[in-house]
Every structure is written in structure tokens, then in C-alpha cells.
Design a protein around this motif. Structure first.
Motif, PDB file in Angstrom:
ATOM      1  N   UNK A   9       0.843  -1.209   0.000  1.00 57.57           N
ATOM      2  CA  UNK A   9       0.000   0.000   0.000  1.00 57.57           C
ATOM      3  C   UNK A   9       0.882   1.265   0.000  1.00 57.57           C
ATOM      4  N   UNK A  10       1.999   1.220   0.753  1.00 61.47           N
ATOM      5  CA  UNK A  10       2.914   2.364   0.775  1.00 61.47           C
ATOM      6  C   UNK A  10       3.531   2.576  -0.607  1.00 61.47           C
ATOM      7  N   UNK A  11       4.000   1.486  -1.214  1.00 60.51           N
ATOM      8  CA  UNK A  11       4.620   1.600  -2.545  1.00 60.51           C
ATOM      9  C   UNK A  11       3.614   2.055  -3.594  1.00 60.51           C
ATOM     10  N   UNK A  12       2.391   1.574  -3.443  1.00 57.44           N
ATOM     11  CA  UNK A  12       1.342   1.988  -4.386  1.00 57.44           C
ATOM     12  C   UNK A  12       1.109   3.501  -4.268  1.00 57.44           C
ATOM     13  N   UNK A  13       1.108   3.992  -3.036  1.00 59.44           N
ATOM     14  CA  UNK A  13       0.962   5.434  -2.838  1.00 59.44           C
ATOM     15  C   UNK A  13       2.091   6.208  -3.483  1.00 59.44           C
ATOM     16  N   UNK A  14       3.328   5.700  -3.344  1.00 64.55           N
ATOM     17  CA  UNK A  14       4.490   6.357  -3.955  1.00 64.55           C
ATOM     18  C   UNK A  14       4.343   6.420  -5.473  1.00 64.55           C
ATOM     19  N   UNK A  15       3.926   5.315  -6.059  1.00 70.16           N
ATOM     20  CA  UNK A  15       3.785   5.252  -7.515  1.00 70.16           C
ATOM     21  C   UNK A  15       2.670   6.186  -7.995  1.00 70.16           C
ATOM     22  N   UNK A  16       1.559   6.179  -7.284  1.00 67.71           N
ATOM     23  CA  UNK A  16       0.440   7.049  -7.656  1.00 67.71           C
ATOM     24  C   UNK A  16       0.848   8.518  -7.590  1.00 67.71           C
ATOM     25  N   UNK A  17       1.685   8.843  -6.609  1.00 68.67           N
ATOM     26  CA  UNK A  17       2.151  10.223  -6.491  1.00 68.67           C
ATOM     27  C   UNK A  17       3.012  10.586  -7.692  1.00 68.67           C
ATOM     28  N   UNK A  32      -3.100   2.454   4.485  1.00 65.41           N
ATOM     29  CA  UNK A  32      -1.915   1.924   5.164  1.00 65.41           C
ATOM     30  C   UNK A  32      -1.927   2.255   6.654  1.00 65.41           C
ATOM     31  N   UNK A  33      -2.492   3.419   7.014  1.00 65.85           N
ATOM     32  CA  UNK A  33      -2.566   3.805   8.429  1.00 65.85           C
ATOM     33  C   UNK A  33      -3.304   2.772   9.267  1.00 65.85           C
ATOM     34  N   UNK A  35      -3.251  -0.327   8.911  1.00 66.33           N
ATOM     35  CA  UNK A  35      -2.568  -1.626   8.904  1.00 66.33           C
ATOM     36  C   UNK A  35      -1.334  -1.671   9.803  1.00 66.33           C
ATOM     37  N   UNK A  36      -1.001  -0.560  10.450  1.00 65.83           N
ATOM     38  CA  UNK A  36       0.228  -0.534  11.236  1.00 65.83           C
ATOM     39  C   UNK A  36       0.067   0.327  12.484  1.00 65.83           C
ATOM     40  N   UNK A  37       0.862   0.019  13.487  1.00 62.79           N
ATOM     41  CA  UNK A  37       0.923   0.861  14.688  1.00 62.79           C
ATOM     42  C   UNK A  37       2.067   1.867  14.570  1.00 62.79           C
ATOM     43  N   UNK A  38       3.033   1.589  13.677  1.00 59.49           N
ATOM     44  CA  UNK A  38       4.145   2.505  13.429  1.00 59.49           C
ATOM     45  C   UNK A  38       3.766   3.432  12.269  1.00 59.49           C
ATOM     46  N   UNK A  39       3.081   4.507  12.599  1.00 60.55           N
ATOM     47  CA  UNK A  39       2.439   5.333  11.573  1.00 60.55           C
ATOM     48  C   UNK A  39       3.269   6.536  11.124  1.00 60.55           C
ATOM     49  N   UNK A  40       4.450   6.733  11.700  1.00 59.80           N
ATOM     50  CA  UNK A  40       5.206   7.966  11.444  1.00 59.80           C
ATOM     51  C   UNK A  40       5.507   8.166   9.963  1.00 59.80           C
ATOM     52  N   UNK A  41       6.033   7.139   9.302  1.00 60.05           N
ATOM     53  CA  UNK A  41       6.388   7.278   7.887  1.00 60.05           C
ATOM     54  C   UNK A  41       5.153   7.464   7.005  1.00 60.05           C
ATOM     55  N   UNK A  42       4.050   6.845   7.406  1.00 60.81           N
ATOM     56  CA  UNK A  42       2.814   6.996   6.628  1.00 60.81           C
ATOM     57  C   UNK A  42       2.331   8.439   6.714  1.00 60.81           C
ATOM     58  N   UNK A  43       2.325   8.983   7.925  1.00 62.67           N
ATOM     59  CA  UNK A  43       1.908  10.383   8.088  1.00 62.67           C
ATOM     60  C   UNK A  43       2.860  11.316   7.336  1.00 62.67           C
ATOM     61  N   UNK A  44       4.155  10.987   7.364  1.00 58.92           N
ATOM     62  CA  UNK A  44       5.110  11.820   6.632  1.00 58.92           C
ATOM     63  C   UNK A  44       4.783  11.829   5.140  1.00 58.92           C
ATOM     64  N   UNK A  45       4.510  10.648   4.582  1.00 69.22           N
ATOM     65  CA  UNK A  45       4.167  10.569   3.163  1.00 69.22           C
ATOM     66  C   UNK A  45       2.895  11.348   2.851  1.00 69.22           C
ATOM     67  N   UNK A  46       1.935  11.276   3.751  1.00 68.69           N
ATOM     68  CA  UNK A  46       0.706  12.064   3.569  1.00 68.69           C
ATOM     69  C   UNK A  46       1.033  13.560   3.543  1.00 68.69           C
ATOM     70  N   UNK A  47       1.947  13.959   4.415  1.00 72.05           N
ATOM     71  CA  UNK A  47       2.363  15.357   4.436  1.00 72.05           C
ATOM     72  C   UNK A  47       2.972  15.792   3.121  1.00 72.05           C
ATOM     73  N   UNK A  48       3.800  14.928   2.548  1.00 70.68           N
ATOM     74  CA  UNK A  48       4.441  15.232   1.260  1.00 70.68           C
ATOM     75  C   UNK A  48       3.394  15.421   0.165  1.00 70.68           C
ATOM     76  N   UNK A  49       2.384  14.540   0.151  1.00 73.82           N
ATOM     77  CA  UNK A  49       1.336  14.645  -0.873  1.00 73.82           C
ATOM     78  C   UNK A  49       0.572  15.952  -0.705  1.00 73.82           C
TER      79      UNK A  49
END
Length: 201
Positions: A9-17, A32-33, A35-49
Motif C-alpha cells: 500500500x505504501x509503494x502503491x501510494x508512492x507510484x500514484x504520487x 496503510x494507516x 494496517x500498522x501501529x508505526x504510523x510515522x512514515x505513513x503520516x510523513x508521506x501524507x504530508x508530502x502529498x
């Protein structure tokens, strides 16, 4: 085949971006949020988008969530500090400064953080400290355009610094001979401070 596979799901988000489909990328990251308890990188990617969509408020919120999840998330600290600094709001500038200070405690040689810290100090009215930060950057990276330009720009606004300002502009143009703003600044200083019309022209 594996609906709960986080990395997919993370890679799919990267590709879509990269395909310039930000809304679909957001949907992928938001899934992706869940699916995980370690959400820092997911939130960071959301910030980038959100930042790419020029939604600075949402980007800042996402970066802040990332920092709450992982207080040492340097990329989220840096990106959020840049947004906060761009507001020029005194209270938000202090928040930006705090975040950059956290970066520098983690990575004392983080040049981009030092560059932003210079801008924060300038916006807070501490011109000498701003110049000091930019000069620290130039010790490591002598040709860094931002610091090379910001130093003479700030000196041009200060009293009794004409000679130092001209020297700094020449240093900028020595590294970047086609720096248009640098040439304009040089002309402005020669005309308005040195009264040298020929050199300004």
C-alpha cells in the motif's frame, strides 16, 4: 492476494504520487494507516502529498502527527519547520526554531536545517545570528546558493556593512556567475549605498 500487506500500500501510494494522482495516493496511504501501529512514515508521506497539492495546513498537520508518533523523525521535523517558517508568524517561527533545534541535536551537521535556522533568526530580527548560521553552512558547502545570497541580502539592509556586503556579493557571483538576483543586488547596493552610478549600470 494479501490485502493487509503494508509495504504494498505504501509503494502503491508512492507510484500514484509519481503518476500525478495525489488523491489516489492519499487514499492508499490512509489505508496503510489502518494496517500498522508505526504510523510515522505513513503520516510523513501524507504530508508530502498534501504539500505537493499546496495544502500547507494539512501537510503541517500530517508532519506533526508523524513527529508525535516518532519525535526523532528528522524529515518530518524539517519539512514542518519549513512550512512554519514560511508563515513569518512570530509564534509559529518559535515552533519552527524548536523543531530545527531538535534536528540539530540529532544531526549537528544537517546543512539544510542550519540554512532554515538562519531564515528563522532573520525573521525573528536576529540578523547577526542569521548570518552566523549561513556562514556555518558555507564552511562545509562553500557554493551553497541560498546562504551565499542570503548573507549579502541581509547585510544590504544593515547599517555600516557596505564593504562586507559587497565582498559577500562578489563571493556569490564568483561561485554563481549567472545569479540574476545577485547581480540585481549588486547594482542596487552600488547605486543606493555607494552612489556609484557607472558601476551600478
Amino acid at each position: 492476494m494479501r490485502p493487509s500487506f503494508l509495504d504494498a500500500h505504501m509503494n502503491r501510494g508512492d507510484v500514484l504520487l509519481r503518476l500525478n494522482k495525489p488523491k489516489q495516493a492519499i487514499a492508499s496511504y490512509e489505508h496503510a494507516l489502518s494496517l500498522t501501529t508505526n504510523k510515522a512514515d505513513v503520516y510523513f508521506n501524507l504530508g508530502v502529498v498534501h504539500e505537493q497539492m499546496n495544502e500547507k495546513g494539512k501537510a503541517l498537520e500530517a508532519y506533526t502527527y508523524a513527529i508525535q508518533q516518532e519525535p526523532t523523525h528528522i524529515k518530518a521535523l524539517y519539512n514542518s519547520a519549513v512550512i512554519l517558517q514560511s508563515t513569518r508568524d512570530p509564534d509559529l517561527l518559535l515552533r519552527a526554531k524548536s523543531r530545527v533545534e531538535r534536528i540539530l541535536k540529532l544531526e549537528s551537521d544537517h546543512l539544510l536545517a542550519k540554512t532554515v535556522m538562519g531564515s528563522i533568526c532573520m525573521d525573528l530580527g536576529d540578523n547577526k545570528q542569521a548570518i552566523q548560521w549561513w556562514r556555518e553552512v558555507l564552511k562545509v558547502e562553500p557554493s551553497q546558493r541560498t546562504s551565499l545570497f542570503n548573507i549579502p541580502l541581509l547585510l544590504s539592509k544593515m547599517d555600516d556593512s557596505d564593504a562586507e556586503c559587497i565582498e559577500a556579493i562578489k563571493e556569490l557571483l564568483n561561485h554563481h556567475s549567472h545569479h540574476v538576483k545577485g547581480w540585481l543586488l549588486y547594482g542596487d547596493v552600488m547605486l543606493n549605498k555607494k552612489k556609484d552610478i557607472i558601476e551600478a549600470q
